[in-house]
Design a protein around this motif. Structure first.
Motif, PDB file in Angstrom:
ATOM      1  N   PHE A 122      -5.330   7.288  -0.055  1.00 47.21           N
ATOM      2  CA  PHE A 122      -6.707   6.963  -0.035  1.00 47.21           C
ATOM      3  C   PHE A 122      -7.084   5.882   0.999  1.00 47.21           C
ATOM      4  N   TRP A 123      -6.450   4.928   1.293  1.00 51.80           N
ATOM      5  CA  TRP A 123      -6.837   4.023   2.043  1.00 51.80           C
ATOM      6  C   TRP A 123      -6.587   4.556   3.581  1.00 51.80           C
ATOM      7  N   PHE A 124      -5.599   4.909   3.688  1.00 54.05           N
ATOM      8  CA  PHE A 124      -5.012   5.704   5.037  1.00 54.05           C
ATOM      9  C   PHE A 124      -6.469   6.446   5.517  1.00 54.05           C
ATOM     10  N   VAL A 125      -6.829   7.379   4.583  1.00 58.95           N
ATOM     11  CA  VAL A 125      -8.007   8.248   4.959  1.00 58.95           C
ATOM     12  C   VAL A 125      -9.380   7.424   5.073  1.00 58.95           C
ATOM     13  N   ILE A 126      -9.520   6.458   4.569  1.00 60.82           N
ATOM     14  CA  ILE A 126     -10.647   5.904   4.688  1.00 60.82           C
ATOM     15  C   ILE A 126     -10.783   5.170   6.020  1.00 60.82           C
ATOM     16  N   ILE A 127      -9.519   4.557   6.392  1.00 65.58           N
ATOM     17  CA  ILE A 127      -9.207   3.647   7.601  1.00 65.58           C
ATOM     18  C   ILE A 127      -9.533   4.612   9.027  1.00 65.58           C
ATOM     19  N   PHE A 128      -8.996   5.864   8.748  1.00 68.74           N
ATOM     20  CA  PHE A 128      -9.116   6.814   9.987  1.00 68.74           C
ATOM     21  C   PHE A 128     -10.725   7.407   9.875  1.00 68.74           C
ATOM     22  N   SER A 129     -11.341   7.290   8.800  1.00 73.42           N
ATOM     23  CA  SER A 129     -12.602   7.897   8.787  1.00 73.42           C
ATOM     24  C   SER A 129     -13.521   6.939   9.475  1.00 73.42           C
ATOM     25  N   LEU A 130     -13.287   5.677   9.246  1.00 70.57           N
ATOM     26  CA  LEU A 130     -14.138   4.508  10.094  1.00 70.57           C
ATOM     27  C   LEU A 130     -13.665   4.833  11.562  1.00 70.57           C
ATOM     28  N   TYR A 291      -1.739  -1.957   8.089  1.00 71.68           N
ATOM     29  CA  TYR A 291      -0.791  -2.907   7.635  1.00 71.68           C
ATOM     30  C   TYR A 291      -1.020  -3.313   6.170  1.00 71.68           C
ATOM     31  N   ALA A 292      -2.179  -3.386   5.833  1.00 70.47           N
ATOM     32  CA  ALA A 292      -2.713  -3.672   4.505  1.00 70.47           C
ATOM     33  C   ALA A 292      -2.715  -2.542   3.537  1.00 70.47           C
ATOM     34  N   VAL A 293      -2.503  -1.320   3.755  1.00 77.43           N
ATOM     35  CA  VAL A 293      -2.538  -0.123   2.885  1.00 77.43           C
ATOM     36  C   VAL A 293      -1.369  -0.501   1.879  1.00 77.43           C
ATOM     37  N   PRO A 294      -1.216  -0.085   0.799  1.00 75.03           N
ATOM     38  CA  PRO A 294      -0.418  -0.202   0.044  1.00 75.03           C
ATOM     39  C   PRO A 294       0.862   0.680   0.138  1.00 75.03           C
ATOM     40  N   LYS A 295       2.020   0.225   0.405  1.00 74.28           N
ATOM     41  CA  LYS A 295       3.156   0.990   0.389  1.00 74.28           C
ATOM     42  C   LYS A 295       3.202   1.672   1.760  1.00 74.28           C
ATOM     43  N   ILE A 296       2.379   1.087   2.697  1.00 71.95           N
ATOM     44  CA  ILE A 296       2.326   1.598   4.063  1.00 71.95           C
ATOM     45  C   ILE A 296       3.790   1.632   4.686  1.00 71.95           C
TER      46      ILE A 296
END
Length: 299
Positions: A122-130, A291-296
């Motif tokens: 989820f956060w991986f995709v949010i970051i790359f959307s931005l 690097y703040a994404v959970p379990k990255i």
């Protein structure tokens, strides 16, 4: 060719852009430990066709005429569809059960629900959307840079796209030949940081330097666009992959039209130097936020 019209043939600087059908199908065609190589070769094929297609099309139009080229283009789709019949999809289907007709919104809801349940994805995709929001209007600003600053034309703009595509091809070849990267998040973050830093100085360099930067950014984008889908393919289970990749594609491109709409008014107020610096800095900050994404670190 008019410089602004040449944009339709350019190579846009984008991040983690994907084809839902292709990305969801690859894990059913190749073994899991070959996904990086498969995505690399897929990326190489896309870049080669984008470079060779317009040139070949122009050549054929000049010698054989537009009707022949349209007919050949149509035939190419038929040939492609025929060859796809022989692809062996190693798909494990669950036992049949009573099923209701699938609906768009129910599939969308299921894809969004799964995406939200997977916090890493989820956060991986949010970051790359931005990041896509920041990278989308680069070609538009480059057009202004080429025309108003360097006083050059469409041909010189085409060189930038060609070198960017060449970088993408070389990056794809490197990933297909090198051993599997164990810590993919480090490579994704590093390549994004380098891209952002180089993007931030585009308004302050000579045309020759711009060509070199386009080539290096192409290599970096290749790393991101190959390894990103590999991460997604390994997280998403087989039975949900099609729906989730459809949602991912929608989310990672959703902000791009807004970015295009804003850049026109912004570029009339701010200089190219400020715009490139702002867009590049945004990508760098977002890359560090990976690097703040959970379990990255498990990726």
């Amino acid at each position: 060719m008019d410089l602004h019209n040449s944009l339709s043939h350019g190579h846009r600087i984008g991040l983690l852009q994907s084809s839902p059908s292709s990305n969801s199908s690859l894990p059913n065609i190749v073994p899991n430990d070959h996904l990086t190589k498969a995505n690399s070769l897929y990326s190489i094929g896309i870049q080669i066709t984008q470079m060779a297609g317009p040139a070949l099309g122009g050549f054929l139009i000049g010698f054989l005429g537009i009707p022949f080229v349209f007919a050949l283009n149509g035939a190419s789709f038929i040939i492609s569809a025929f060859t796809e019949i022989f692809i062996n999809f190693r798909q494990k289907l669950k036992e049949k059960r009573a099923q209701k007709p699938t609906k768009f919104f129910s599939d969308l809801k299921e894809g969004l629900k799964f995406l939200y349940s997977q916090k890493t994805l989820f956060w991986f995709v949010i970051i790359f959307s931005l990041m896509n929001f920041a990278g989308a209007p680069v070609d538009i600003v480059l057009t202004k840079q080429i025309k108003n600053v360097y006083h050059l034309d469409a041909m010189e703009f085409g060189y930038i796209g060609s070198l960017f595509a060449a970088g993408m091809i070389i990056g794809g070849f490197a990933l297909s030949l090198l051993p599997e990267l164990k810590k993919k998040h480090n490579a994704i973050a590093f390549s994004s940081i380098v891209s952002g830093l180089l993007l931030s100085i585009l308004g302050m360099v000579s045309y020759l330097s711009l060509l070199i930067i386009a080539f290096v950014i192409g290599i970096c984008m290749s790393i991101t666009n190959v390894l990103g889908p590999v991460v997604e393919q390994r997280i998403i289970p087989n039975e949900k992959r099609g729906r989730v990749f459809g949602v991912l594609s929608t989310l990672t491109t959703a902000l791009m039209p807004i970015s295009y709409a804003l850049i026109g008014s912004v570029s009339s107020v701010l200089s190219n130097t400020v715009i490139f610096l702002s867009l590049g800095s945004m990508i760098v900050v977002l890359a560090f936020l990976l690097y703040a994404v959970p379990k990255i670190k498990e990726i």
